[in-house]
Motif scaffolding. Structure first.
Motif, PDB file in Angstrom:
ATOM      1  N   ARG A  44      41.255  50.788  48.940  1.00 35.19           N
ATOM      2  CA  ARG A  44      42.204  50.249  47.385  1.00 35.19           C
ATOM      3  C   ARG A  44      42.148  51.420  47.191  1.00 35.19           C
ATOM      4  O   ARG A  44      41.561  52.127  46.105  1.00 35.19           O
ATOM      5  CB  ARG A  44      41.116  49.582  46.732  1.00 35.19           C
TER       6      ARG A  44
ATOM      7  N   HIS B 358      42.620  40.004  39.084  1.00 34.44           N
ATOM      8  CA  HIS B 358      41.018  40.618  38.485  1.00 34.44           C
ATOM      9  C   HIS B 358      41.218  41.965  37.091  1.00 34.44           C
ATOM     10  O   HIS B 358      40.317  40.944  36.518  1.00 34.44           O
ATOM     11  CB  HIS B 358      40.498  41.827  39.474  1.00 34.44           C
ATOM     12  N   CYS B 383      36.917  42.208  45.379  1.00 35.41           N
ATOM     13  CA  CYS B 383      37.577  43.369  44.807  1.00 35.41           C
ATOM     14  C   CYS B 383      37.195  43.458  43.858  1.00 35.41           C
ATOM     15  O   CYS B 383      37.360  44.714  43.105  1.00 35.41           O
ATOM     16  CB  CYS B 383      39.202  42.814  45.315  1.00 35.41           C
ATOM     17  N   ASN B 453      41.236  34.438  43.672  1.00 37.75           N
ATOM     18  CA  ASN B 453      42.208  34.979  44.457  1.00 37.75           C
ATOM     19  C   ASN B 453      42.696  34.151  45.959  1.00 37.75           C
ATOM     20  O   ASN B 453      43.840  34.958  46.512  1.00 37.75           O
ATOM     21  CB  ASN B 453      42.156  36.622  44.766  1.00 37.75           C
ATOM     22  N   ALA B 457      39.636  38.783  49.950  1.00 38.30           N
ATOM     23  CA  ALA B 457      41.011  40.463  49.930  1.00 38.30           C
ATOM     24  C   ALA B 457      40.392  41.620  49.881  1.00 38.30           C
ATOM     25  O   ALA B 457      40.319  42.516  50.747  1.00 38.30           O
ATOM     26  CB  ALA B 457      41.004  40.257  48.133  1.00 38.30           C
ATOM     27  N   VAL B 520      47.654  40.240  45.092  1.00 35.32           N
ATOM     28  CA  VAL B 520      48.853  40.563  46.017  1.00 35.32           C
ATOM     29  C   VAL B 520      49.052  41.112  46.897  1.00 35.32           C
ATOM     30  O   VAL B 520      50.672  40.894  47.859  1.00 35.32           O
ATOM     31  CB  VAL B 520      50.088  41.260  44.554  1.00 35.32           C
ATOM     32  N   GLN B 521      48.333  41.717  47.805  1.00 31.28           N
ATOM     33  CA  GLN B 521      48.219  42.205  49.133  1.00 31.28           C
ATOM     34  C   GLN B 521      48.277  40.903  50.548  1.00 31.28           C
ATOM     35  O   GLN B 521      48.546  40.827  50.679  1.00 31.28           O
ATOM     36  CB  GLN B 521      46.607  42.911  49.224  1.00 31.28           C
TER      37      GLN B 521
HETATM   38  S1  SF4 Z   1      43.439  43.444  47.321  1.00 37.30           S
HETATM   39 FE1  SF4 Z   1      43.692  41.911  46.131  1.00 37.30          FE
HETATM   40  S2  SF4 Z   1      41.846  41.413  44.755  1.00 37.30           S
HETATM   41 FE2  SF4 Z   1      42.268  42.965  45.709  1.00 37.30          FE
HETATM   42  S3  SF4 Z   1      42.532  44.584  44.394  1.00 37.30           S
HETATM   43 FE3  SF4 Z   1      44.025  44.134  45.173  1.00 37.30          FE
HETATM   44  S4  SF4 Z   1      45.707  42.498  44.798  1.00 37.30           S
HETATM   45 FE4  SF4 Z   1      43.046  42.810  44.031  1.00 37.30          FE
END
Ligand code: SF4
Ligand SMILES: Cc1ncc(C[n+]2csc(CCOP(=O)(O)OP(=O)(O)O)c2C)c(N)n1
Lengths: 192, 536
Positions: A44, B358, B383, B453, B457, B520-521
């Protein structure tokens, strides 16, 4: 023969396609290969690193010992510096100059690189720009692989075959763009 | 057969399919997730249509696999190390019932805590349950040992644990596969009371397990996976477990370690081999990834016997994953001073993606917290745990899956008000529902934010067991529908979200506030998958 490479970048920048291209090349040549990746939390947007080891003899450790990497190949300049302790004194550092600023306190790096250039061999290249010039901004990785290729003990034709293998299913155009990006990066490094 | 480049986890997935499993059961968890994902995309697995859906949690996964084993078929279970805490009840008891069809549990440990709350060592569970544990040292062994493990499980009548660390799980190397075996046929256990642990049976079966231990040790002794390597230099004998062997040998690139070495990848430990090493050598060094399990076994409590070095006496670091440098140091090798990291360098911690819902939830929650004070937000794992870091600094706890709701309840019981629990959709179905039931029964004054979500994730966007069910589950558990609130975490809804949270704080009882917007991923991942499908 052995080449130990530290691949560095930021989660999501896709250093893994560089690793995959070299992996495919190594497999073609019947070389031994080990490649430790970062998955999970740090993907991330955090710092990610991959240890890639290629040799013509069996490889024991998945991790490269400190002070022994032949090459640091980084798709982001600050990340190139994070793994310096792994680099052999005779090793080389090849890095993209395009900064990935997803933190508030991103430091000024030019001076650091200038000082470092007295100690080790460094190639800095604006791979993002070069990839855009070649018509596919996403191929910045392959520019980087090209720029690093003179330091990797696999013939460039074989690496190109590796690139063709991993992009094959995306079609001829994408394959060609990536190969061109590789060649441009390589030409840049060979001029230095 | 052709050599394939596989991650350690992929090698295990491939081996399980090739060994003829009829099902894989798992809940995602780094670094184990890709075993199941590999099987989900595997051609043979698809043609055979073996079970390969995600389970709600590790306990349901292991129990379902035990059911498949009861029916005579081979099953694989995968989880991360802390997952075995959740599944510990069935794990300990299935060692006593034994198995029918071969059953292998792959547990992926995470030394150095790359993506985990702790670095517990699953071999202790294996020893605790008195079942065989395999700990491969490389990708080919991961394949070979998994392939063998099913037959070994059937031969011994016990579940077998495959223990791998992150470094093997997520490292790639060439692997040569073996022929694909047929699945087992349906076959009930010979003794239909085999899985009946009423105390009268349980005592008998526990005795059987105890009686098997000598045989298990013999099998370890003869195992092709445990080796004694001779060495001329007897001042030191080295015991290496799993991948620690690689870190030793990295220091002897020509493959000639001068010291005698026992390499252990199959437990219980091979006693005679270790005895021989102790007889031959002046001192011992134990290198193992994880906690000092073998070192503790060999260490001499009263300090009168052979000196044993390792993680306990500081020869190797007490915590964190090993590497070749650690072994070099323990062997007394002088390391050259490496280049230093420049001082200008700063950390780059993981963060929520741009556009992640989030963020909008935390922005709203932070506005409310500004009025009521910090220290009231119990949270969980996913996440959204990144909400503990700047710029949010919203949440205060992350302990084990589901603990947000129950810890909030306990704090409310203690008189803290208002309190929040922030929990993800997958964590909620994994372990949150029972805690919610406790809250409902006692009408606890808690505000539970389910940050939905619509995927798992953190581990890469797997299907969530919660999908489309959360309100119904909450209602079914007994939450008053008036206090089940919904919002869409988007910047433009900020004021509405703040208002909803404020209204629910004002209510004395169980409130569930659900923020729903797809990760979004995950959206991007599904788009990509659909494109590939269309092209195919
Ligand atoms: S993977 Fe999805 S839930 Fe995790 S930080 Fe990214 S957008 Fe947010
Ligand atoms: C017992 C246990 N199993 C698995 C994990 C690994 N894990 C951490 S977070 C997570 C998923 C969280 O999903 P969700 O709650 O939906 O939150 P999201 O990441 O989608 O925001 C998993 C599987 C763990 N830490 N503990």
């Amino acid at each position: 023969m052995k080449t130990d490479i530290i691949l560095a970048g930021v989660g999501g920048q896709g250093i893994l396609s560089i690793a995959a291209s070299l992996g495919a090349a190594a497999l073609n040549e019947n070389y031994y290969l080990k490649q430790a990746e970062t998955h999970g939390m740090s993907q991330r947007g955090g710092a990610v690193v991959s240890h890639l080891r290629i040799a013509d003899h069996p490889i024991y450790s998945d991790l490269i010992p400190t002070g022994s990497a032949d090459l640091i190949l980084s798709v982001e300049p600050m990340e190139a510096l994070r793994y310096l302790p792994y680099l052999s004194p005779e090793g080389s550092l090849v890095t993209n100059t395009a900064e990935f600023k997803n933190i508030p306190n991103y430091p000024e790096l030019n001076k650091t690189f200038e000082e470092l250039a007295h100690k080790i061999s460094i190639i800095r290249i604006d791979a993002d720009q070069m990839a855009r010039d070649k018509g596919n901004p996403k191929a910045s990785n392959m520019v980087m692989l090209g720029a690093a290729s003179p330091f990797i003990a696999i013939h460039d034709d074989i690496i190109i075959k590796g690139i063709e293998t991993i992009f094959r299913e995306k079609g001829e155009k994408i394959v060609n763009q990536n190969v061109e990006a590789f060649k441009a990066g390589r030409a840049f490094a060979l001029q230095k | 057969m052709e050599r394939k480049l596989l991650l350690g986890v992929e090698a295990i997935g491939q081996a399980a399919v090739d060994a003829g499993i009829s099902g894989v059961y798992a809940y995602p968890g780094t670094p184990s997730t890709e075993i199941t994902e590999y099987i989900q995309h595997n051609k043979t697995a698809g043609e055979r249509n073996i079970h390969r859906e995600w389970s709600a949690n590790e306990k349901t996964a292991l129990e379902a696999a035990l059911g498949m084993s009861y029916a005579g078929k081979r099953a694989m279970v995968c989880m991360k190390h802390v997952g075995l805490n959740v599944a510990a009840d069935v794990f300990m008891n299935m060692a006593i019932t034994g198995i029918n069809g071969g059953l292998v549990i792959t547990v992926a440990d995470d030394p150095s805590q790359h993506s985990s709350q702790n670095e517990q060592d699953s071999r202790f569970y294996g020893k605790f349950a008195m079942v065989p544990v395999f700990e491969p040292s490389n990708q080919q062994e991961a394949y070979d040992m998994t392939y063998e493990a099913f037959a070994f499980s059937e031969k011994t009548g016990l579940p077998v644990m495959m223990r791998i660390p992150t470094r093997l799980a997520h490292s790639r190397a060439g692997v040569v596969p073996k022929p694909v075996l047929d699945e087992n046929l349906l076959r009930l256990p010979e003794n239909l009371m085999q899985f009946m642990l009423l105390p009268a049976y349980g005592r008998k079966y526990y005795q059987n397990l105890l009686d098997k231990q000598g045989w298990l040790e013999e099998l370890s002794e003869k195992s092709a996976f445990n080796n004694y390597f001779e060495g001329k230099e007897k001042s030191l004998g080295i015991v290496c477990c799993g991948i620690a062997y690689n870190y030793l040998m990295e220091n002897y690139p020509d493959g000639n370690c001068p010291y005698p070495v026992v390499k252990i990848t199959h437990y219980p430990v091979p006693k005679d081999m270790l005895q021989q090493l102790e007889n031959e050598c002046d001192e011992l060094l134990v290198a193992e990834e994880g906690y000092p399990l073998v070192e503790e076994m060999l260490s001499d409590f009263f300090g009168k016997g052979t000196k044993v070095s390792g993680r306990l006496n500081g020869s190797l670091p007490r915590r964190g994953e090993l590497n070749p440098d650690h072994l070099a140091k323990a062997l007394g090798k002088e390391l050259e001073k490496p280049l230093e990291m420049p001082e200008t360098l700063v950390g780059r911690p993981p963060s929520l993606c741009a556009g992640c819902g989030h963020q909008d939830t935390y922005d709203a929650l932070n506005e409310v917290i500004a009025d009521i004070g910090n220290g009231r937000v119990f949270s969980d794992i996913g996440c959204y745990t990144l909400g503990a870091l700047p710029p949010y600094n919203t949440i205060n706890t992350c302990v084990d899956m589901g603990a947000s709701i129950t810890m909030a309840k306990g704090a409310a019981d203690a008189g803290l008000s208002p309190v929040f629990a922030v929990i993800g959709d997958s964590t909620f179905t994994h372990s949150g529902i029972t805690g919610l039931l406790d809250c409902v029964i006692e009408k606890s004054n808690v505000n539970i934010l389910i940050v939905d979500n619509e995927t798992v994730a953190m581990t890469g966007g797997q299907d969530s067991s919660a999908k489309g069910r959360i309100e119904k589950i909450c209602e079914g558990v007994g939450v008053n529908p008036e206090h089940i609130r919904l919002f869409v975490p988007l910047k433009k809804n900020h004021d509405e979200i703040v208002r909803i949270i404020r209204e629910e704080i004002a209510f004395n009882g169980v409130s569930v506030i659900i923020g729903r917007r797809e990760c979004v991923q995950r959206v991007a991942k599904m788009k990509k998958l659909n494109k590939v499908k269309k092209q195919a």
